[in-house]
Design a protein around this motif. Structure first.
Motif, PDB file in Angstrom:
ATOM      1  N   SER A 190      -2.489   4.791  11.865  1.00 37.49           N
ATOM      2  CA  SER A 190      -1.912   4.663  13.205  1.00 37.49           C
ATOM      3  C   SER A 190      -0.538   5.304  13.264  1.00 37.49           C
ATOM      4  CB  SER A 190      -1.783   3.192  13.590  1.00 37.49           C
ATOM      5  OG  SER A 190      -2.964   2.520  13.348  1.00 37.49           O
ATOM      6  N   ARG A 191       0.237   5.048  12.221  1.00 37.30           N
ATOM      7  CA  ARG A 191       1.602   5.581  12.214  1.00 37.30           C
ATOM      8  C   ARG A 191       1.588   7.108  12.287  1.00 37.30           C
ATOM      9  NH1 ARG A 191       3.744   3.715   7.365  1.00 37.30           N
ATOM     10  NH2 ARG A 191       4.620   1.850   8.305  1.00 37.30           N
ATOM     11  N   ILE A 192       0.792   7.707  11.402  1.00 35.74           N
ATOM     12  CA  ILE A 192       0.736   9.171  11.348  1.00 35.74           C
ATOM     13  C   ILE A 192       0.226   9.732  12.672  1.00 35.74           C
ATOM     14  CG2 ILE A 192      -0.337  11.118  10.169  1.00 35.74           C
ATOM     15  CD1 ILE A 192       1.553   9.888   8.334  1.00 35.74           C
TER      16      ILE A 192
ATOM     17  N   TYR B  64       0.835  -1.206   0.000  1.00 33.16           N
ATOM     18  CA  TYR B  64       0.000   0.000   0.000  1.00 33.16           C
ATOM     19  C   TYR B  64       0.872   1.259   0.000  1.00 33.16           C
ATOM     20  CZ  TYR B  64      -3.982   2.954   1.312  1.00 33.16           C
ATOM     21  OH  TYR B  64      -4.966   3.893   1.341  1.00 33.16           O
ATOM     22  N   ASP B  65       1.867   1.255   0.868  1.00 37.96           N
ATOM     23  CA  ASP B  65       2.767   2.409   0.936  1.00 37.96           C
ATOM     24  C   ASP B  65       3.520   2.610  -0.367  1.00 37.96           C
ATOM     25  OD1 ASP B  65       1.935   2.791   3.434  1.00 37.96           O
ATOM     26  OD2 ASP B  65       3.781   2.194   4.444  1.00 37.96           O
TER      27      ASP B  65
ATOM     28  N   THR C 281      -4.113   7.932   3.389  1.00 39.48           N
ATOM     29  CA  THR C 281      -3.576   7.550   4.689  1.00 39.48           C
ATOM     30  C   THR C 281      -4.679   7.074   5.618  1.00 39.48           C
ATOM     31  OG1 THR C 281      -1.901   9.237   4.431  1.00 39.48           O
ATOM     32  CG2 THR C 281      -2.210   8.352   6.636  1.00 39.48           C
ATOM     33  N   VAL C 282      -5.766   7.802   5.596  1.00 39.16           N
ATOM     34  CA  VAL C 282      -6.863   7.472   6.497  1.00 39.16           C
ATOM     35  C   VAL C 282      -7.467   6.099   6.156  1.00 39.16           C
ATOM     36  CG1 VAL C 282      -9.202   8.147   7.130  1.00 39.16           C
ATOM     37  CG2 VAL C 282      -7.403   9.843   7.091  1.00 39.16           C
TER      38      VAL C 282
ATOM     39  N   PHE D  64      -5.645  14.026  -1.464  1.00 44.14           N
ATOM     40  CA  PHE D  64      -5.497  12.626  -1.872  1.00 44.14           C
ATOM     41  C   PHE D  64      -4.670  11.854  -0.854  1.00 44.14           C
ATOM     42  CE2 PHE D  64      -2.499   9.620  -3.829  1.00 44.14           C
ATOM     43  CZ  PHE D  64      -3.387   8.604  -4.152  1.00 44.14           C
ATOM     44  N   SER D  65      -3.514  12.428  -0.498  1.00 47.56           N
ATOM     45  CA  SER D  65      -2.644  11.690   0.415  1.00 47.56           C
ATOM     46  C   SER D  65      -3.272  11.569   1.800  1.00 47.56           C
ATOM     47  CB  SER D  65      -1.255  12.335   0.509  1.00 47.56           C
ATOM     48  OG  SER D  65      -1.385  13.697   0.800  1.00 47.56           O
ATOM     49  N   LEU D  66      -4.025  12.570   2.144  1.00 48.37           N
ATOM     50  CA  LEU D  66      -4.715  12.504   3.435  1.00 48.37           C
ATOM     51  C   LEU D  66      -5.729  11.351   3.423  1.00 48.37           C
ATOM     52  CD1 LEU D  66      -4.440  14.229   5.920  1.00 48.37           C
ATOM     53  CD2 LEU D  66      -6.417  15.550   5.180  1.00 48.37           C
TER      54      LEU D  66
END
Lengths: 260, 236
Positions: free
Chosen positions: A202-204, A170-171, A194-195, A189-191
């Motif tokens: 969790s990481r963020i 995914y990353d 990530t969600v 988009f990146s937000l």
């Protein structure tokens, strides 16, 4: 449901695996503290490990338990019990005992090191809470996979693939898309991306709480603006909760229609 | 006791039950017979709610069972292969089922009957097939329920236990219970069954007394009668 939970939990507590995980986390906590000689640095290192390892352990363990307890499940199904309570009981038994191993295994060394009086207790609690969420999410997903696949080898394969996808692929895809579309504004988009992945989220979430988001550069600032606020924090918590509830919901829905 | 109407079930392309209509009155021993793959176990599992039928309805004592589970309080089930969790002891398993059902149970007499005392503290994975089946029988017969469903109860039993089992089954019938039994041992059927239900390719071929089945097929014993049905079907 509580009785099934009791028996599953009891069953797991007696099995070697719970102790193996408990000892593993205990050892991990001790080694990290010994190497870092500093609580807050140990928490950061711990985060990197938890984010990857907790989902893996929950996935593998969930699938393994589900397949191994098939006989137990069949025995229970013929008893006057509600189907959903059988499966929910087992799910909470597994997820609960894994979470207990995590909390005790990591909690003990950190408490011994003087966590309670230090200022990282909040960060540490958030870390453990996220770990618990990840355990429940991935155990739930693993149960879903196992329930839908009669074939154990296939089930195991899908479960490992799921973890690999969420934790690594995914990353990779995410980064790739950032590079390909770098001409465009990608903040939202990146937000969103990530969600949508509980591991990334969790990481963020932890990174932001640890106040090292400056390391993330411009993206970090965007994330900080969104996730660092009260609202962002609530939304992320809500998404984690949704990630926990969806597999549980599908599990009960699927179990109701399945033939044994 | 049990009313089944137009019960249909398929697994993928395999149509196992093709519209079963069955009425089983309360009291007596009913043997469900049929060749391998005729749908005996699927029929029983549908009554238990383990298999969800595609069509049709099943009622127990006048109440439809679909999406319900409380009706299972009034029945005991003996599964075909005694698959128990391997890492617990016989005593714990019995205790657990008692705890789950919260019903008065008489396991002591049954443990005595099947001579299971030496195995009570052994783990289930260490038991032989026959001993597991005895544990299975104890779990099934220890509760007092009006309906008993036994799937291949004789499998793996030694002659002495088989005699005890027959005695046990007859005693349950005398107490007015309804017993639904599947088996391939025809001698066992001849000895205990009041009625036979013969399943063939997902349909009921015959329901009635044993002598009626012999008459229908024009044979003198059950073994030949069943062989006659099977070959008749193959010729057709």
């Amino acid at each position: 449901m509580l009785k099934i939970l009791k028996y599953s939990f009891y069953d797991l507590m007696r099995s070697r695996w719970s102790y193996v995980y408990f000892l593993f986390y205990l050892l991990l906590g001790l080694v990290l503290l010994f190497l870092n000689q500093d609580l807050s640095k140990a928490v950061i290192t711990l985060m990197n490990i938890i984010i990857i390892l907790v989902p893996l352990i929950a996935t593998i363990f969930g699938v393994m338990y589900f397949y191994n307890s098939r006989e137990f499940t069949e025995l229970l199904l013929a008893q006057p019990l509600k189907r959903s309570s059988i499966f929910l009981g087992q799910f909470f038994g597994v997820a609960g005992s894994l979470t207990l191993s995590l909390v005790l295994g990591l909690g003990l060394p950190f408490i011994m090191y003087g966590l309670v009086k230090s200022d990282v207790i909040l960060n540490f609690s958030l870390l453990i809470l996220t770990g618990a969420f990840l355990t429940f999410i991935f155990t739930g997903l693993a149960f879903n996979i196992a329930l839908s696949n009669e074939n154990r080898i296939k089930g195991f394969g899908y479960a490992v693939l799921l973890w690999l996808f969420m934790a690594v692929i995914y990353d990779g895809l995410f980064l790739l898309s950032l590079i390909v579309f770098e001409e465009y504004p990608l903040d939202s988009f990146s937000l969103a991306a990530t969600v949508l992945n509980p591991i990334d989220l969790s990481r963020i979430l932890i990174l932001l709480k640890l106040d090292i988001s400056a390391l993330l550069g411009y993206t970090g600032a965007v994330f900080k603006k969104f996730l660092g606020t009260q609202l962002g924090f609530l939304i992320s918590g809500g998404v984690l909760l949704l990630w926990t509830l969806l597999p549980i919901w599908r599990l009960t829905a699927k179990a109701r229609k399945k033939d044994f | 006791m049990i009313q089944i109407q137009d019960l249909q079930k398929r697994f993928g392309k395999n149509e196992v039950l093709k519209g079963i209509d069955l009425e089983i009155p309360a009291g007596g021993i009913y043997a469900v017979l049929g060749p391998n793959g005729s749908g005996k176990t699927t029929l029983i599992k549908s009554v238990l709610g383990l298999v969800i039928p595609d069509k049709g309805s099943i009622s127990l004592s006048g109440e439809r069972i679909r999406n319900r589970w409380r009706y299972r309080e009034a029945l005991n089930y003996l599964p075909q292969i005694a698959n128990f969790p391997g890492n617990i002891r016989v005593r714990e398993l019995i205790g657990m089922i008692k705890d789950l059902r919260q019903k008065r149970s008489e396991e002591a007499a049954l443990i005595e009957l099947f001579r299971l005392q030496p195995f009570l503290d052994k783990k289930l994975s260490n038991l032989s097939g026959g001993t597991k089946q005895k544990v299975n029988l104890v779990l099934t017969f220890m509760f007092d329920s009006p309906l008993l469903i036994l799937d291949e109860p004789t499998s793996g039993l030694d002659p002495a236990s088989l005699l005890s089992l027959k005695k046990l089954i007859r005693k349950e019938r005398e107490n007015g219970k309804t017993l639904l039994v599947t088996t391939h041992i025809l001698q066992f059927v001849e000895e205990i069954a009041d009625q036979v239900i013969y399943l063939l390719e997902g349909k009921i071929y015959y329901q009635g007394t044993l002598s009626g089945l012999l008459e229908k097929t024009g044979q003198t014993d059950l073994e030949h009668a069943i062989a006659a049905i099977t070959s008749e079907k193959q010729d057709a």
